[in-house]
Enzyme design. Structure first.
Site, PDB file in Angstrom:
ATOM      1  N   GLU A   1     -10.866  -7.377  -0.849  1.00 32.58           N
ATOM      2  CA  GLU A   1     -10.357  -6.883  -2.126  1.00 32.58           C
ATOM      3  C   GLU A   1     -10.065  -8.062  -3.062  1.00 32.58           C
ATOM      4  O   GLU A   1      -9.345  -8.982  -2.675  1.00 32.58           O
ATOM      5  CB  GLU A   1      -9.070  -6.068  -1.892  1.00 32.58           C
ATOM      6  CG  GLU A   1      -9.340  -4.792  -1.103  1.00 32.58           C
ATOM      7  CD  GLU A   1      -8.105  -4.224  -0.390  1.00 32.58           C
ATOM      8  OE1 GLU A   1      -6.976  -4.650  -0.677  1.00 32.58           O
ATOM      9  OE2 GLU A   1      -8.293  -3.342   0.470  1.00 32.58           O
TER      10      GLU A   1
ATOM     11  N   LEU B   1     -11.039  -0.471  -2.260  1.00 35.67           N
ATOM     12  CA  LEU B   1      -9.704  -0.712  -1.712  1.00 35.67           C
ATOM     13  C   LEU B   1      -9.493   0.107  -0.432  1.00 35.67           C
ATOM     14  O   LEU B   1      -8.942   1.207  -0.483  1.00 35.67           O
ATOM     15  CB  LEU B   1      -8.662  -0.336  -2.768  1.00 35.67           C
ATOM     16  CG  LEU B   1      -7.271  -0.962  -2.670  1.00 35.67           C
ATOM     17  CD1 LEU B   1      -6.439  -0.556  -3.868  1.00 35.67           C
ATOM     18  CD2 LEU B   1      -6.544  -0.697  -1.407  1.00 35.67           C
TER      19      LEU B   1
ATOM     20  N   GLU C   1      -8.935  -1.005   3.703  1.00 35.59           N
ATOM     21  CA  GLU C   1      -9.012  -2.016   4.766  1.00 35.59           C
ATOM     22  C   GLU C   1      -9.822  -1.522   5.955  1.00 35.59           C
ATOM     23  O   GLU C   1     -10.577  -2.281   6.563  1.00 35.59           O
ATOM     24  CB  GLU C   1      -7.614  -2.419   5.221  1.00 35.59           C
ATOM     25  CG  GLU C   1      -6.833  -3.248   4.212  1.00 35.59           C
ATOM     26  CD  GLU C   1      -6.292  -2.423   3.054  1.00 35.59           C
ATOM     27  OE1 GLU C   1      -6.284  -1.185   3.158  1.00 35.59           O
ATOM     28  OE2 GLU C   1      -5.890  -3.025   2.040  1.00 35.59           O
TER      29      GLU C   1
ATOM     30  N   HIS D   1       4.209  -7.355   3.286  1.00 35.55           N
ATOM     31  CA  HIS D   1       3.301  -8.429   2.911  1.00 35.55           C
ATOM     32  C   HIS D   1       3.452  -9.623   3.866  1.00 35.55           C
ATOM     33  O   HIS D   1       2.491 -10.254   4.228  1.00 35.55           O
ATOM     34  CB  HIS D   1       3.588  -8.908   1.488  1.00 35.55           C
ATOM     35  CG  HIS D   1       3.078  -7.990   0.422  1.00 35.55           C
ATOM     36  ND1 HIS D   1       3.609  -6.750   0.194  1.00 35.55           N
ATOM     37  CD2 HIS D   1       2.077  -8.141  -0.481  1.00 35.55           C
ATOM     38  CE1 HIS D   1       2.944  -6.180  -0.802  1.00 35.55           C
ATOM     39  NE2 HIS D   1       2.010  -7.006  -1.232  1.00 35.55           N
TER      40      HIS D   1
HETATM   41  C1  LIG Z   1      -3.040  -0.935   2.089  1.00 36.37           C
HETATM   42  C2  LIG Z   1      -2.936  -1.887   0.956  1.00 36.37           C
HETATM   43  N1  LIG Z   1      -3.989  -2.663   0.650  1.00 36.37           N
HETATM   44  C3  LIG Z   1      -3.909  -3.552  -0.344  1.00 36.37           C
HETATM   45  C4  LIG Z   1      -2.764  -3.679  -1.069  1.00 36.37           C
HETATM   46  C5  LIG Z   1      -2.688  -4.755  -2.132  1.00 36.37           C
HETATM   47  N2  LIG Z   1      -2.776  -4.151  -3.448  1.00 36.37           N
HETATM   48  C6  LIG Z   1      -1.665  -3.818  -4.101  1.00 36.37           C
HETATM   49  S1  LIG Z   1      -1.997  -3.011  -5.491  1.00 36.37           S
HETATM   50  C7  LIG Z   1      -3.662  -3.130  -5.274  1.00 36.37           C
HETATM   51  C8  LIG Z   1      -4.574  -2.498  -6.253  1.00 36.37           C
HETATM   52  C9  LIG Z   1      -4.216  -1.080  -6.496  1.00 36.37           C
HETATM   53  O1  LIG Z   1      -5.001  -0.510  -7.458  1.00 36.37           O
HETATM   54  P1  LIG Z   1      -4.875   0.997  -7.875  1.00 36.37           P
HETATM   55  O2  LIG Z   1      -4.775   1.867  -6.664  1.00 36.37           O
HETATM   56  O3  LIG Z   1      -5.978   1.308  -8.804  1.00 36.37           O
HETATM   57  O4  LIG Z   1      -3.467   1.114  -8.599  1.00 36.37           O
HETATM   58  P2  LIG Z   1      -2.906   0.335  -9.859  1.00 36.37           P
HETATM   59  O5  LIG Z   1      -2.197  -0.874  -9.330  1.00 36.37           O
HETATM   60  O6  LIG Z   1      -4.019   0.016 -10.740  1.00 36.37           O
HETATM   61  O7  LIG Z   1      -1.905   1.249 -10.471  1.00 36.37           O
HETATM   62  C10 LIG Z   1      -3.932  -3.818  -4.094  1.00 36.37           C
HETATM   63  C11 LIG Z   1      -5.274  -4.132  -3.625  1.00 36.37           C
HETATM   64  C12 LIG Z   1      -1.673  -2.861  -0.708  1.00 36.37           C
HETATM   65  N3  LIG Z   1      -0.505  -2.927  -1.346  1.00 36.37           N
HETATM   66  N4  LIG Z   1      -1.793  -1.965   0.295  1.00 36.37           N
END
Ligand SMILES: Cc1ncc(C[n+]2csc(CCOP(=O)(O)OP(=O)(O)O)c2C)c(N)n1
Lengths: 361, 325
Positions: free
Chosen positions: B29, B58, B60, B129
C-alpha cells in the site's frame, strides 16, 4: 453477454443528488421532510466541524493534539448521515469519523484525549452507543453486522451504521460484513466515503468496478451512490436505508462521493505527491458548506451573523474542551494493568506491584 | 562510504536487488508514487517502473496471497505490510501458507518472499501500529525473522533476505528509521541470516537483545562500565532461528545473562532465549537469567508509552540484580 450484464448493472448506479453546486434543488421529488430548524441545525453542525477541523490541524502542528485525520470536505457525508440516526442507533466509526460520534454524544474533550492517546478518551458516557474510531481498516464493518444482528435479536428498533473509505472497500472484511448482514437480514447501514484516495492510492487503482455502490449486488443487498457533497442527498439516502433496515428489508451500502481537502493524516502525509491542484480546485467548487449555505440563504434561513455565531461557539467549545483535556490526570501504567482483566492473574499482579512502586517515587 | 539512516539503507538494499534481479518485485500500500508512508521505497517506482514497484489495493490478505502466487510463478516478492500491527489481516498468508510451501510440497515449491514491515514503540502512533508482534512470527516454524538495529546491518540483512529462497519477515523499528546515520558501503554486501552480532565485548555479564533495545542496552553497558561492570551485548539480528552458538559461547564466558526486549514479557522471544540458555549451560550460570521487558498489557495508549516501554535504567537495575545475586 456477461460484459453486457455488467454494463447494465453499472448503469443503475447513478449518483443521487438533490442540491447542485449552486445550491439549487434539482430533484424536488426527493426533498426530505426537514423543518427549518432541522435544516439550520445541519448547517450549524457542518460549520462547527469545519472550524474544529481547522483548529485541530493547528493544535496538532503545535504538538498539543495527537493523531488527527482531517475531515474538511467530508462534512456533508459525515453529518448528513449522522443526522438521519436515532440517538440510540449504533455508530461504528473509522479513524476519520470523529464528528459523527461527537454529534452522537461523545464530549469533545474526550475526542481530544483519544487523539492524544489518553485512555480517558475512550471511557465514554454510559448509554452512548458508539465504538471508538477503528484503526484496523475493515474491522468495524464485520462488527457492524454483529451489532445489527444483536439489535434485531434483542428486539430493538435501532440500526447499526458504519463508515469506511474507498480503500476500505477493498478489504475482505468489507465483503464479509455486507454478506453477513445480508444473510441475517440485519439492520445495518454501510457507508463508504469515497474521497477518491486511500492515502495516496487513487480509487481507480483500488478496483476495476465503476462504483463502490455496485458491490452491494454480490452481497444481495441494496446499494446506492450519493453525491457526498450534498448534505440533503446523504441525509435522505441514509434515512431511507435506516427505514428499510427497520422494516426488515435488509442492509444498504451507501457510497458517498466526497473529497478530503487536507492531507490523509497529520503524521507526515504530503498530498502534493499524489494529488493535482486541478483536482483540488474541482472539488473545492463542490464544497458542501458553500452549496448548503446558498440553499439556506435563498430560503432566508441563514445569514452571515448566524454563521459567525456558530464559528464563535465552536472556538469557545474547543478552547474549553482543550482545557478539560489538559486537566486529565497523567496516564499511568498501573491504570492500564488494572484494566487488563476483571481479576488480575499472577504475572499482572506482580507487575502491578512493580509499577505501583515506580509510580510512587 | 556514505552516511545513511536506516531507512536509506533499506531503500538502498531494495534498489540493489531490483537492479540485480529482474524477478524482484516490490509492492504494498502506497509504496509506488508516494514512496511508502515512511519513504522506504522512495524513488524506486520512478527508477524501475510500475511493473516492478507497485501499489496494491488496500487489503493485506490480498497482498500476502499475491506474494505467494507471484512466488510460485518465479518472482521474488518483497511485500510491505504498512505497519506490523496489521499483521493479523494477513496472518494466514504469512504464518499459515507461505511458511509451509516448501514443507508440504516436499521441496518442489517455495515461497522466496520478503515481508517487510515497520513496528516498534516510542513514536506515539495510534493503536495497532507499534505492537511488538515479532513473537507471533518467531514462534511460527518455517519463517525466518530478522530485526536489524543499525543502517549497516539493515542493508546487508535485507539483501540476504531478498536472496533467501524461504520466507523472511524483516521488521524495521520505526524509532530507528531516522534516529541516526552511520557508514554504509554503497556497493552490495550481505550479512548472513541466522547469525548474531556481538555489538560490545565484555566479561562480566551478557545482554542478549535485538532491535531498538540494542541501543538501550549499549547505553546501559556504558553506564555499568563506570561502576566496573564489563558487559557484553549480543544483537541477535535474526530472532528466528536463534544463533545459539554465539549466545552460549558468551554465557559460558560471562556466566551471567539478561535478555532485553521491547515486547511484553509474555510476548517477544526472551522466554525462548532463557530456555535455550538454561537447557544448554545451566552449570555455567552464577545467577538466574532475568528478563527486561514491557508489562503484559495490550500495547499502551500513546500517552503512556514512555512509562511503559523498557529503558536503559531498567536494564541497569536488572543487570545489577544478576551481578549481585
Ligand atoms: C488494516 C489496515 N491496513 C492499512 C492501514 C493503514 N492505512 C490507514 S488509512 C489508509 C488508507 C485508507 O483509505 P480509505 O479507506 O479510502 O479512507 P480515507 O482515509 O481516505 O478516509 C491506510 C492504508 C490501516 N490502518 N489498517
Amino acid at each position: 453477454m456477461s460484459t453486457k450484464t455488467l454494463a447494465q448493472v453499472e448503469e443503475q448506479f447513478e449518483t443521487f443528488q438533490i442540491l447542485n453546486e449552486e445550491g439549487e434543488v434539482v430533484n424536488e421529488a426527493a426533498m426530505p421532510e426537514l423543518s427549518d430548524e432541522n435544516l439550520q441545525e445541519i448547517m450549524r453542525r457542518m460549520v462547527y466541524t469545519r472550524i474544529w477541523d481547522q483548529r485541530a490541524i493547528s493544535l496538532n502542528r503545535q504538538g498539543r493534539l495527537g493523531f488527527y485525520a482531517p475531515v474538511a470536505g467530508q462534512e456533508a457525508s459525515m453529518l448528513g448521515s449522522q443526522f438521519a440516526l436515532d440517538k440510540d442507533d449504533w455508530i461504528l466509526p473509522g479513524y476519520r469519523d470523529i464528528p459523527q460520534i461527537v454529534f452522537h454524544g461523545l464530549p469533545l474533550h474526550q475526542a481530544f484525549l483519544w487523539s492524544r492517546g489518553h485512555f480517558a478518551g475512550s471511557q465514554f458516557p454510559d448509554g452512548l452507543n458508539i465504538l471508538f474510531p477503528q484503526i484496523i481498516i475493515g474491522a468495524q464493518i464485520i462488527q457492524t453486522a454483529g451489532v445489527a444482528l444483536g439489535l434485531k435479536r434483542k428486539g430493538k428498533n435501532n440500526i447499526a451504521i458504519t463508515y469506511t473509505g474507498d480503500g476500505g472497500a477493498s478489504q475482505g472484511d468489507f465483503y464479509e460484513g455486507m454478506n453477513f448482514a445480508g444473510a441475517y437480514n440485519a439492520p445495518a447501514v454501510f457507508i463508504v466515503q469515497n474521497n477518491r484516495f486511500a492515502i495516496s492510492v487513487p480509487v481507480e487503482k483500488q478496483s476495476a468496478a465503476k462504483t463502490i455502490a455496485q458491490k452491494a449486488v454480490a452481497a444481495g443487498i441494496e446499494g446506492i451512490q450519493v453525491d457526498g457533497m450534498d448534505v440533503l442527498a446523504v441525509y435522505s439516502a441514509t434515512k431511507q436505508a435506516r427505514e428499510r433496515a427497520l422494516a426488515g428489508e435488509g442492509p444498504t451500502l451507501i457510497e458517498t462521493m466526497t473529497y478530503r481537502y487536507g492531507p490523509h493524516t497529520m503524521a507526515g502525509d504530503d498530498p502534493t505527491r499524489y494529488r493535482s491542484s486541478d483536482l483540488d480546485d474541482e472539488w473545492t467548487k463542490k464544497d458542501p458548506l458553500v452549496r448548503f449555505r446558498k440553499f439556506l440563504e435563498k430560503k432566508g434561513l441563514w445569514t452571515e451573523e448566524k454563521e459567525n455565531e456558530v464559528v464563535e461557539k465552536a472556538k469557545e467549545d474547543i478552547k474549553e474542551a482543550m482545557k478539560q483535556a489538559d486537566s486529565a490526570p497523567k496516564q499511568k501504567v498501573t491504570d492500564l494493568i488494572g484494566f487488563m482483566f476483571e481479576d488480575l492473574p499472577h504475572n499482572l499482579r506482580e507487575q502491578m506491584e512493580e509499577y505501583t512502586a515506580k509510580e510512587s517515587k | 562510504m556514505a552516511q545513511m539512516t536506516m531507512i536509506q539503507a533499506i531503500t538502498d538494499a531494495m534498489r540493489n536487488e531490483l537492479k540485480n534481479n529482474e524477478d524482484v518485485l516490490v509492492f504494498g500500500e502506497d509504496v509506488g508514487q508516494n514512496g511508502g508512508v515512511f519513504r522506504a521505497t522512495e524513488g524506486l517506482q520512478k527508477e524501475f517502473g510500475e511493473e516492478r514497484v507497485f501499489d496494491t489495493p488496500l487489503a493485506e490478505s490480498g497482498i500476502g496471497g499475491l506474494a505467494i502466487g507471484l512466488g510460485l510463478t518465479g518472482f521474488r516478492p518483497v511485500m510491505e505490510i504498512q505497519f506490523f500491527g496489521f499483521l493479523f489481516e494477513v496472518f494466514d498468508s504469512v504464518a499459515g501458507q507461505m511458511n509451509r510451501m516448501r514443507y508440504r510440497t516436499g521441496g518442489k515449491l517455495t515461497s522466496p518472499i520478503t515481508v517487510r514491515s515497520p513496528f516498534g514503540g516510542g513514536v506515539k502512533t495510534p493503536e495497532m501500529h507499534a505492537d511488538s508482534l515479532e513473537g507471533l512470527v518467531a514462534q511460527t516454524p518455517g519463517l525466518k525473522v530478522v530485526i536489524p538495529s543499525t543502517p549497516y546491518d539493515a542493508k546487508g540483512l535485507l539483501i540476504s533476505a531478498i536472496r533467501d529462497n524461504d520466507p523472511v519477515v524483516f521488521l524495521e523499528h520505526m524509532k530507528l528509521y531516522r534516529s541516526f546515520r552511520a557508514e554504509v558501503p554503497e556497493e552490495e554486501y550481505t550479512i548472513p541470516l541466522g547469525k548474531a552480532d556481538i555489538k560490545r565485548e565484555g566479561k562480566d555479564l551478557t545482554i542478549v537483545t535485538y532491535g531498538a533495545m540494542v541501543h538501550s542496552s549499549l547505553k546501559a553497558a556504558e553506564e555499568l562500565e563506570k561502576e566496573g561492570i564489563d558487559v557484553e551485548v549480543i544483537d541477535l539480528m535474526t530472532i528466528s532461528p536463534l544463533d545459539i552458538d554465539t549466545i552460549i559461547a558468551s554465557v559460558e564466558k560471562t556466566n551471567r545473562a539478561i535478555v532485553v526486549q521491547e515486547a511484553q514479557k509474555q510476548a517477544g522471544i526472551a522466554a525462548n532465549v532463557v530456555a535455550e540458555i538454561t537447557e544448554r549451560s545451566i552449570l555455567s550460570l552464577e545467577a538466574p537469567v532475568l528478563r527486561v521487558a514491557a508489562p503484559d498489557t495490550i500495547y499502551p495508549f500513546a500517552a503512556a508509552e514512555d512509562a511503559w516501554l523498557p529503558d536503559y535504567k531498567g536494564i541497569i537495575e536488572t543487570a545489577k540484580k544478576v551481578i549481585n545475586f
